[in-house]
Design a protein around this motif. Structure first.
Motif, mmCIF file in Angstrom:
data_model
loop_
_atom_site.group_PDB
_atom_site.id
_atom_site.type_symbol
_atom_site.label_atom_id
_atom_site.label_comp_id
_atom_site.label_asym_id
_atom_site.label_seq_id
_atom_site.Cartn_x
_atom_site.Cartn_y
_atom_site.Cartn_z
ATOM 1 N N THR A 148 44.696 47.235 24.224
ATOM 2 C CA THR A 148 43.996 47.796 25.376
ATOM 3 C C THR A 148 42.601 47.353 25.249
ATOM 4 O O THR A 148 42.069 47.975 23.568
ATOM 5 N N LEU A 150 38.369 47.365 26.231
ATOM 6 C CA LEU A 150 37.091 47.053 27.038
ATOM 7 C C LEU A 150 36.510 46.154 26.771
ATOM 8 O O LEU A 150 35.703 45.965 25.653
ATOM 9 N N ILE A 174 40.334 46.769 30.509
ATOM 10 C CA ILE A 174 39.649 47.773 30.714
ATOM 11 C C ILE A 174 38.425 46.731 31.720
ATOM 12 O O ILE A 174 37.707 46.719 29.970
ATOM 13 N N GLU A 191 41.270 46.056 34.509
ATOM 14 C CA GLU A 191 41.008 47.141 35.869
ATOM 15 C C GLU A 191 40.017 48.150 35.531
ATOM 16 O O GLU A 191 39.077 48.475 34.373
ATOM 17 N N VAL A 193 36.105 49.904 35.313
ATOM 18 C CA VAL A 193 35.391 50.334 35.983
ATOM 19 C C VAL A 193 33.736 50.437 35.913
ATOM 20 O O VAL A 193 33.880 49.076 35.627
ATOM 21 N N VAL A 203 36.938 55.013 31.178
ATOM 22 C CA VAL A 203 37.727 54.632 30.692
ATOM 23 C C VAL A 203 38.932 55.528 29.903
ATOM 24 O O VAL A 203 39.402 55.410 30.133
ATOM 25 N N LEU A 206 42.167 56.362 32.549
ATOM 26 C CA LEU A 206 42.386 55.061 32.965
ATOM 27 C C LEU A 206 43.695 54.698 31.504
ATOM 28 O O LEU A 206 44.474 54.114 31.322
#
Length: 306
Positions: A148, A150, A174, A191, A193, A203, A206
């Protein structure tokens, strides 16, 4: 030939259309008839003297490190290309002077790759610097299947490529962006934010366990703000904030690479990497392109056409 140039360090108001001699083509180089030149924030930062501590500059200074065009001449001992070949590249040299904001530019074969057939000139010119930056930052923090990630400034030129490359590697992404860009991020597979205050909370909503890696393409402390979300600073990279090294992260400065350009071209051909060009302007409107870039609200890329 026609080019956009500065006679001394300055702003977009210092850019002028000038006539310059035809570029000389050294051994190992090709002469490119420029069809399009990508615009990047580093162009106007260089022009303002922002890279003066680390890079020599000559004047008149023609900005531009992204190019897509046609080979018009080949220097001695350059077997990689022939006249008529379509190429693209990140043509940064060890000093700044003879960039791609021109009708023609000479560049080393080691800075170029065949232009992906699926991309038109403008979209091809939008790839090199931003695409290489995204790819190399992703490698630096080891993004892979099941991670995952960011991505800060995920709707921008570098960020939009990073989203797509990470997704192609099997990662969940994300991405931070203003609300007006959230649908765009979803279209890329991220996704969204909202950045700024409440980022960590957003964050966590999610990804309650946090993220495996952070890619910062905006600066302003975004990387450090994201540390509580990660397992360790060794998987945090920034291209906009050298302070990231202070707490154990990676400061990434993109390097030219033919192999990486070929890889990006393959992704484009496979349909997993798209290029969003927000503004396509004629070369003579380079000053306007810089003003738009400085606003910091560009989705994807700005490109100048010749």
């Amino acid at each position: 030939m026609k080019a956009m140039a500065l006679q001394r360090y300055g702003t977009e108001d210092s850019l002028r259309e000038v006539d310059l001699p035809e570029p000389k083509v050294a051994p190992g180089e090709v002469l490119i008839g420029v069809r399009a030149a990508g615009v990047n924030p580093v162009d106007w930062k260089l022009a303002a003297g922002g890279l003066d501590p680390v890079m020599e500059a000559g004047f008149p200074l023609v900005p531009g490190w992204d190019v897509a065009g046609v080979v018009e001449a080949v220097g001695f001992d350059t077997p990689e290309y022939r006249v008529g070949d379509e190429v693209y590249g990140y043509i940064r040299k060890d000093w700044a002077q003879n960039g791609s904001y021109a009708e023609r530019v000479a560049a080393s074969a080691r800075l170029l790759a065949p232009k992906p057939a699926s991309l038109d000139w403008a979209r091809a010119a939008g790839v090199p610097l931003a695409g290489l930056t995204a790819l190399q930052a992703i490698r630096r923090v080891g993004v892979g299947e099941g991670d995952t990630v960011l991505v800060h400034a995920a709707a921008g030129g570098v960020g939009s490529f990073a989203v797509q490359i990470a997704r192609a590697l099997g990662a969940r992404v994300i991405g931070t962006a203003s609300e007006r860009n959230h649908d765009f991020l979803r279209s890329l597979g991220a996704e969204p934010v909202v950045y700024g205050e409440g980022l960590v909370r957003g964050v966590r909503a999610l990804a309650p366990a946090g993220v495996d890696a952070v890619l910062d393409f905006v600066g302003g402390g975004a990387a450090e703000q994201s540390l509580p979300l990660t397992g360790g600073a060794e998987r945090v990279a920034s291209v906009a904030d050298a302070e990231v090294e202070r707490f154990g992260g990676h400061y990434v400065w993109v390097r030219p690479s033919t192999d990486d350009l070929v890889e990006l071209g393959g992704m484009a051909e496979a349909g997993v990497l798209s290029v969003h060009v927000e503004h396509e302007l004629p070369l003579s409107e380079a000053a306007r392109a810089w003003r738009l870039s400085k606003e910091g609200r560009i989705r994807g890329k700005i490109v100048l056409t010749v």
